[in-house]
Motif scaffolding. Structure first.
Motif, PDB file in Angstrom:
ATOM      1  N   ILE A 114       0.883  -1.160   0.000  1.00  0.00           N
ATOM      2  CA  ILE A 114       0.000   0.000   0.000  1.00  0.00           C
ATOM      3  C   ILE A 114       0.927   1.219   0.000  1.00  0.00           C
ATOM      4  CG2 ILE A 114      -1.795   1.259   1.245  1.00  0.00           C
ATOM      5  CD1 ILE A 114      -2.886  -1.427   2.135  1.00  0.00           C
ATOM      6  N   TRP A 120      -2.839   3.628   5.432  1.00  0.00           N
ATOM      7  CA  TRP A 120      -2.367   2.567   6.331  1.00  0.00           C
ATOM      8  C   TRP A 120      -3.228   2.530   7.593  1.00  0.00           C
ATOM      9  CZ3 TRP A 120       3.771   3.125   6.562  1.00  0.00           C
ATOM     10  CH2 TRP A 120       4.303   2.761   5.313  1.00  0.00           C
ATOM     11  N   ARG A 122      -6.134   1.212   8.104  1.00  0.00           N
ATOM     12  CA  ARG A 122      -7.586   1.343   7.916  1.00  0.00           C
ATOM     13  C   ARG A 122      -8.213   0.038   7.449  1.00  0.00           C
ATOM     14  NH1 ARG A 122      -7.896   7.035   4.665  1.00  0.00           N
ATOM     15  NH2 ARG A 122      -9.982   6.253   4.239  1.00  0.00           N
ATOM     16  N   ALA A 125      -5.359  -3.707   3.821  1.00  0.00           N
ATOM     17  CA  ALA A 125      -4.574  -4.912   3.507  1.00  0.00           C
ATOM     18  C   ALA A 125      -5.342  -6.164   3.919  1.00  0.00           C
ATOM     19  CB  ALA A 125      -3.217  -4.855   4.205  1.00  0.00           C
ATOM     20  N   MET A 156       2.300  -6.407   8.990  1.00  0.00           N
ATOM     21  CA  MET A 156       2.079  -7.380   7.905  1.00  0.00           C
ATOM     22  C   MET A 156       1.814  -8.773   8.480  1.00  0.00           C
ATOM     23  SD  MET A 156       2.062  -7.442   4.511  1.00  0.00           S
ATOM     24  CE  MET A 156       0.443  -8.068   4.878  1.00  0.00           C
ATOM     25  N   LYS A 158       0.620  -9.435  11.382  1.00  0.00           N
ATOM     26  CA  LYS A 158      -0.692  -9.433  12.037  1.00  0.00           C
ATOM     27  C   LYS A 158      -1.812  -9.605  11.019  1.00  0.00           C
ATOM     28  CE  LYS A 158      -3.467  -7.289  15.515  1.00  0.00           C
ATOM     29  NZ  LYS A 158      -3.748  -6.103  16.293  1.00  0.00           N
ATOM     30  N   LYS A 162      -4.379 -12.635  11.235  1.00  0.00           N
ATOM     31  CA  LYS A 162      -5.818 -12.375  11.414  1.00  0.00           C
ATOM     32  C   LYS A 162      -6.636 -13.153  10.390  1.00  0.00           C
ATOM     33  CE  LYS A 162      -6.060  -7.859  11.155  1.00  0.00           C
ATOM     34  NZ  LYS A 162      -6.710  -6.527  11.074  1.00  0.00           N
TER      35      LYS A 162
END
Ligand SMILES: CC(C)(COP(=O)(O)OP(=O)(O)OC[C@H]1O[C@@H](n2cnc3c(N)ncnc32)[C@H](O)[C@@H]1OP(=O)(O)O)[C@@H](O)C(=O)NCCC(=O)NCCS
Length: 199
Positions: A114, A120, A122, A125, A156, A158, A162
């Motif tokens: 991005i 970033w 928000r 990703a 990244m 995380k 997730k």
């Protein structure tokens, strides 16, 4: 049909758009390459410091090198290179890639950049990678996805965790970072492990 042609057609069918809840991605074209924002991201040390390209950090990558890369990757039958948009304002914010697709093994590797730093943090990703992973499993029939992240890029890691990716290994001090080296974290995910963000 020739096997390579059928793979290219499967990768980049007419009108391909991979839509998440807040992002959408379309095949990267000359139009994106010529958008001055793209080269400016690749010249922004804060953006490229975590993409595993110390050469891009050391000196601004020349446009000719970027052109060669894009020319190769946008026709490859084992890479899907996408331009990423924030859907609400239709802003071109970065790039997304499924690389090293191995049609025999049913595997592919996901990467993202991005470039628009104002976007970033928000959820873009997470949304974009989730939508791409679903596409790779359900439309292209891949069975396993991988990803790598520099150890200095916890955001990244995380995002991938997730989404259900598991840490599968660490290549210790494998990647150059500034005057030193950092770990390369390897992640992987099978179809049944993918956890898409709730709407
Ligand atoms: C890394 C990158 C892809 C993250 O994109 P993003 O859209 O900001 O990610 P998201 O907003 O979906 O999620 C980021 C998560 O990391 C978390 N995070 C951010 N900074 C963190 C840190 N220092 N430590 C731990 N977690 C962090 C956020 O809180 C968020 O988690 P949450 O939703 O549970 O709160 C983006 O910053 C980027 O493209 N950077 C430059 C290029 C790059 O590094 N690409 C990856 C190469 S492998």
């Amino acid at each position: 049909m020739d096997r390579d042609l059928s793979r290219a057609a499967l990768l980049r069918p007419q009108g391909l758009r991979i839509a998440g809840r807040i992002t959408n991605a379309v095949p990267f074209t000359e139009r994106h390459l010529r958008n001055p924002a793209y080269l400016s991201w690749l010249h922004d040390r804060e953006v490229v410091r975590t993409i595993g390209r110390p050469d891009y950090v050391a000196a601004p990558v020349p446009l000719s090198v970027v052109e060669d890369y894009v020319a190769r990757i946008t026709v490859s039958d084992c890479d899907l290179f996408l331009a990423l948009y924030h859907t609400a304002d239709d802003h071109f914010v970065g790039t997304l890639k499924a690389g090293h697709i191995d049609w025999h093994q049913g595997t592919g590797d996901i990467g993202i950049m991005i470039g628009e730093k104002g976007y970033w943090g928000r959820g873009l990703a997470t949304d974009a990678i989730g939508a791409l992973a679903q596409h790779l499993y359900d439309v292209l029939g891949l069975r396993r996805l991988t990803a790598g992240s520099m150890g200095i890029n916890p955001a990244m890691v995380k995002v991938f965790e997730k989404l259900g990716f598991c840490r599968e290994g660490v290549l210790r001090k494998h990647l150059r970072h500034e005057e030193s080296f950092c770990d390369h974290i390897l992640l992987g995910c099978f179809r049944n492990e993918l956890r898409l963000p709730k709407s």
